[in-house]
Write a protein that holds these residues in place. Structure first.
Motif, PDB file in Angstrom:
ATOM      1  N   PRO A   1      40.580  -1.296  29.566  1.00 18.42           N
ATOM      2  CA  PRO A   1      39.277  -0.761  29.145  1.00 18.42           C
ATOM      3  C   PRO A   1      38.727  -1.449  27.902  1.00 18.42           C
ATOM      4  CG  PRO A   1      41.000   0.639  28.343  1.00 18.42           C
ATOM      5  CD  PRO A   1      41.688  -0.462  29.102  1.00 18.42           C
ATOM      6  N   THR A   2      37.442  -1.332  27.723  1.00 23.82           N
ATOM      7  CA  THR A   2      36.789  -1.690  26.472  1.00 23.82           C
ATOM      8  C   THR A   2      36.249  -0.396  25.873  1.00 23.82           C
ATOM      9  OG1 THR A   2      34.715  -2.086  27.650  1.00 23.82           O
ATOM     10  CG2 THR A   2      36.140  -3.993  27.263  1.00 23.82           C
ATOM     11  N   GLU A   3      36.085  -0.387  24.564  1.00 24.89           N
ATOM     12  CA  GLU A   3      35.625   0.835  23.896  1.00 24.89           C
ATOM     13  C   GLU A   3      34.257   1.234  24.425  1.00 24.89           C
ATOM     14  OE1 GLU A   3      36.157   4.064  22.227  1.00 24.89           O
ATOM     15  OE2 GLU A   3      37.639   2.596  21.572  1.00 24.89           O
ATOM     16  N   ILE A   4      34.127   2.502  24.740  1.00 23.87           N
ATOM     17  CA  ILE A   4      32.885   3.040  25.298  1.00 23.87           C
ATOM     18  C   ILE A   4      32.211   3.897  24.237  1.00 23.87           C
ATOM     19  CG2 ILE A   4      31.896   4.500  27.106  1.00 23.87           C
ATOM     20  CD1 ILE A   4      34.323   3.761  28.834  1.00 23.87           C
ATOM     21  N   SER A   5      30.918   3.686  24.048  1.00 22.56           N
ATOM     22  CA  SER A   5      30.177   4.460  23.061  1.00 22.56           C
ATOM     23  C   SER A   5      29.834   5.825  23.631  1.00 22.56           C
ATOM     24  CB  SER A   5      28.890   3.718  22.664  1.00 22.56           C
ATOM     25  OG  SER A   5      28.150   4.471  21.725  1.00 22.56           O
ATOM     26  N   LEU A   6      30.469   6.852  23.067  1.00 16.77           N
ATOM     27  CA  LEU A   6      30.267   8.215  23.553  1.00 16.77           C
ATOM     28  C   LEU A   6      30.079   9.166  22.385  1.00 16.77           C
ATOM     29  CD1 LEU A   6      33.041   8.490  26.293  1.00 16.77           C
ATOM     30  CD2 LEU A   6      30.597   8.505  26.713  1.00 16.77           C
ATOM     31  N   ASP A   7      29.392  10.254  22.638  1.00 12.55           N
ATOM     32  CA  ASP A   7      29.305  11.338  21.676  1.00 12.55           C
ATOM     33  C   ASP A   7      30.726  11.817  21.353  1.00 12.55           C
ATOM     34  OD1 ASP A   7      27.610  13.680  20.441  1.00 12.55           O
ATOM     35  OD2 ASP A   7      29.214  14.633  21.593  1.00 12.55           O
ATOM     36  N   SER A   8      30.966  12.159  20.088  1.00 17.96           N
ATOM     37  CA  SER A   8      32.323  12.521  19.663  1.00 17.96           C
ATOM     38  C   SER A   8      32.867  13.711  20.452  1.00 17.96           C
ATOM     39  CB  SER A   8      32.345  12.834  18.165  1.00 17.96           C
ATOM     40  OG  SER A   8      31.472  13.907  17.857  1.00 17.96           O
ATOM     41  N   LYS A   9      31.994  14.674  20.764  1.00 17.64           N
ATOM     42  CA  LYS A   9      32.426  15.843  21.520  1.00 17.64           C
ATOM     43  C   LYS A   9      32.858  15.442  22.928  1.00 17.64           C
ATOM     44  CE  LYS A   9      30.906  20.506  22.789  1.00 17.64           C
ATOM     45  NZ  LYS A   9      29.796  21.490  22.731  1.00 17.64           N
ATOM     46  N   ILE A  10      32.098  14.551  23.563  1.00 21.74           N
ATOM     47  CA  ILE A  10      32.453  14.074  24.903  1.00 21.74           C
ATOM     48  C   ILE A  10      33.779  13.322  24.857  1.00 21.74           C
ATOM     49  CG2 ILE A  10      31.742  12.608  26.829  1.00 21.74           C
ATOM     50  CD1 ILE A  10      30.005  15.061  26.534  1.00 21.74           C
ATOM     51  N   SER A  11      33.956  12.502  23.818  1.00 23.98           N
ATOM     52  CA  SER A  11      35.208  11.747  23.674  1.00 23.98           C
ATOM     53  C   SER A  11      36.403  12.685  23.580  1.00 23.98           C
ATOM     54  CB  SER A  11      35.144  10.854  22.433  1.00 23.98           C
ATOM     55  OG  SER A  11      34.173   9.852  22.570  1.00 23.98           O
ATOM     56  N   ILE A  12      36.259  13.747  22.797  1.00 24.25           N
ATOM     57  CA  ILE A  12      37.352  14.708  22.644  1.00 24.25           C
ATOM     58  C   ILE A  12      37.649  15.383  23.979  1.00 24.25           C
ATOM     59  CG2 ILE A  12      38.000  16.901  21.573  1.00 24.25           C
ATOM     60  CD1 ILE A  12      36.351  15.948  19.113  1.00 24.25           C
ATOM     61  N   PHE A  13      36.600  15.750  24.712  1.00 23.11           N
ATOM     62  CA  PHE A  13      36.801  16.395  26.008  1.00 23.11           C
ATOM     63  C   PHE A  13      37.547  15.471  26.969  1.00 23.11           C
ATOM     64  CE2 PHE A  13      33.568  20.090  26.353  1.00 23.11           C
ATOM     65  CZ  PHE A  13      33.936  20.541  25.100  1.00 23.11           C
ATOM     66  N   LEU A  14      37.117  14.207  27.047  1.00 20.07           N
ATOM     67  CA  LEU A  14      37.776  13.252  27.948  1.00 20.07           C
ATOM     68  C   LEU A  14      39.224  13.009  27.525  1.00 20.07           C
ATOM     69  CD1 LEU A  14      34.938  10.627  28.555  1.00 20.07           C
ATOM     70  CD2 LEU A  14      35.892  12.222  30.225  1.00 20.07           C
ATOM     71  N   VAL A  51      45.947   4.423  34.522  1.00 17.33           N
ATOM     72  CA  VAL A  51      44.848   5.101  33.840  1.00 17.33           C
ATOM     73  C   VAL A  51      43.651   4.163  33.828  1.00 17.33           C
ATOM     74  CG1 VAL A  51      44.075   6.228  31.718  1.00 17.33           C
ATOM     75  CG2 VAL A  51      46.504   6.278  32.350  1.00 17.33           C
ATOM     76  N   GLY A  52      42.502   4.694  34.183  1.00 17.70           N
ATOM     77  CA  GLY A  52      41.291   3.877  34.174  1.00 17.70           C
ATOM     78  C   GLY A  52      40.124   4.622  33.565  1.00 17.70           C
ATOM     79  N   ILE A  53      39.335   3.931  32.763  1.00 13.87           N
ATOM     80  CA  ILE A  53      38.087   4.494  32.253  1.00 13.87           C
ATOM     81  C   ILE A  53      37.108   3.345  32.039  1.00 13.87           C
ATOM     82  CG2 ILE A  53      38.954   4.462  29.861  1.00 13.87           C
ATOM     83  CD1 ILE A  53      37.134   6.967  29.412  1.00 13.87           C
ATOM     84  N   GLU A  54      35.957   3.456  32.684  1.00 15.12           N
ATOM     85  CA  GLU A  54      34.967   2.386  32.604  1.00 15.12           C
ATOM     86  C   GLU A  54      33.575   2.946  32.805  1.00 15.12           C
ATOM     87  OE1 GLU A  54      35.535  -0.400  35.845  1.00 15.12           O
ATOM     88  OE2 GLU A  54      36.628   1.117  36.972  1.00 15.12           O
ATOM     89  N   GLU A  55      32.602   2.188  32.349  1.00 16.17           N
ATOM     90  CA  GLU A  55      31.208   2.581  32.463  1.00 16.17           C
ATOM     91  C   GLU A  55      30.544   1.717  33.528  1.00 16.17           C
ATOM     92  OE1 GLU A  55      27.417   3.581  29.529  1.00 16.17           O
ATOM     93  OE2 GLU A  55      29.116   2.415  28.789  1.00 16.17           O
ATOM     94  N   LYS A  56      29.983   2.368  34.550  1.00 12.12           N
ATOM     95  CA  LYS A  56      29.308   1.633  35.606  1.00 12.12           C
ATOM     96  C   LYS A  56      28.315   2.531  36.323  1.00 12.12           C
ATOM     97  CE  LYS A  56      33.114   2.331  38.929  1.00 12.12           C
ATOM     98  NZ  LYS A  56      34.073   1.655  39.833  1.00 12.12           N
ATOM     99  N   ALA A  57      27.212   1.941  36.745  1.00  9.56           N
ATOM    100  CA  ALA A  57      26.178   2.661  37.505  1.00  9.56           C
ATOM    101  C   ALA A  57      25.754   3.948  36.815  1.00  9.56           C
ATOM    102  CB  ALA A  57      26.665   2.944  38.927  1.00  9.56           C
ATOM    103  N   ASN A  58      25.457   3.857  35.510  1.00 10.73           N
ATOM    104  CA  ASN A  58      24.958   5.001  34.742  1.00 10.73           C
ATOM    105  C   ASN A  58      25.916   6.185  34.724  1.00 10.73           C
ATOM    106  OD1 ASN A  58      22.481   3.686  34.136  1.00 10.73           O
ATOM    107  ND2 ASN A  58      21.715   4.236  36.181  1.00 10.73           N
ATOM    108  N   GLN A  59      27.200   5.899  34.721  1.00  5.14           N
ATOM    109  CA  GLN A  59      28.171   6.973  34.627  1.00  5.14           C
ATOM    110  C   GLN A  59      29.487   6.456  34.051  1.00  5.14           C
ATOM    111  OE1 GLN A  59      29.169   8.616  38.461  1.00  5.14           O
ATOM    112  NE2 GLN A  59      29.391   6.625  39.427  1.00  5.14           N
ATOM    113  N   ILE A  60      30.227   7.361  33.430  1.00  6.12           N
ATOM    114  CA  ILE A  60      31.580   7.067  32.981  1.00  6.12           C
ATOM    115  C   ILE A  60      32.529   7.525  34.080  1.00  6.12           C
ATOM    116  CG2 ILE A  60      33.334   7.474  31.221  1.00  6.12           C
ATOM    117  CD1 ILE A  60      30.889   6.037  30.152  1.00  6.12           C
TER     118      ILE A  60
END
Length: 257
Positions: free
Chosen positions: A153-166, A188-197
């Protein structure tokens, strides 16, 4: 037609019209009241979930401080006391003391790692990927299971609350795998694509019987799964879980951005 006979007819028609309008207005007002009640109910449930999550996060932060300040300190003092022992007089004693020091150092490292993972402030400061990598490295050091990022993964820019939830969902998923799956490998996978995480967890364990999986998905009887689904609901994410017989378990979470 006799004018006298038309008056009751007109009056009757007018009464029917008034009643019809009244019924229509009543139905409209009733539907609006229903919608308002449903919206208020959803808002109330949302508030309850948010309060539950906030309380849980605060509790975890308190436990993290206790681990770091008290248990971690006791372990460190034990290590200091061990270092102050008189020199060993036999090779066996030397080996036992050295082994005890290694075990204490491992305990201190584990306490620090666990304390960091429980405190949500560290997720805010280190970022989601950084915290996940720390947990993965700690788990891999145990030797019980091999956890890998796939893709890297590369670092994804997210709201801190969303990051904590994930991050909490990642922890819940990993915890379930360690307790129940019998797996020796986790992707484990996490990526940003097609307007979604897109976040996913996949293991090569024993899987979950179809009947039990349906109970878990429909009733959320498992606390770990229940927590994941609650958090998905709060952030507007979709949750999907599959577990073919003897082919491990696959969890996928899609979060619109």
């Amino acid at each position: 037609m006799n004018p006298d006979s038309t008056i009751p007819l007109i009056a009757g028609t007018a009464l029917v019209s008034v009643l019809t309008v009244f019924i229509i207005l009543f139905v409209i007002l009733y539907k609006k009241a229903q919608l308002r009640f449903e919206l208020e109910r959803q808002q109330f449930e949302q508030a309850l979930l948010e309060s539950e999550v906030e309380i849980r996060e605060q509790t975890l932060a308190d436990i993290a401080r206790e681990l770091h300040d008290n248990i971690g300190q006791i372990a460190s003092l034990a290590k200091i006391q061990l270092n102050m022992l008189p020199p060993a007089t036999s090779e066996e004693e030397v080996e036992k003391i050295a082994e005890s020091k290694l075990l204490l150092q491992h305990l201190i490292s584990e306490i620090r790692g666990l304390s960091n993972s429980l405190n949500y402030e560290n997720v805010q400061s280190m970022g989601l990927i950084g915290m996940m990598e720390k947990d993965i490295n700690r788990i891999n050091k145990s030797g019980f299971v091999k956890v890998m990022f796939h893709p890297k993964p590369t670092e994804i820019s997210l709201d801190s609350k969303i990051s904590i939830f994930l991050y909490r969902m990642f922890q819940e998923g990993i915890n379930n795998i360690l307790k129940h799956s019998g797996a020796n490998q986790v992707l484990v996978g996490i990526e940003e694509k097609a307007n979604q995480i897109v976040f996913h967890l996949e293991d090569n364990g024993v899987g979950i019987p179809k009947e039990k999986l349906q109970i878990l998905l429909n009733n959320s009887t498992g606390n770990g799964l229940k927590n994941i689904k609650h958090r998905c609901k709060l952030i507007g994410a979709t949750f999907n879980m599959e577990s073919p017989p003897n082919m491990g378990t696959f969890i996928r979470i899609n979060l619109p951005t």
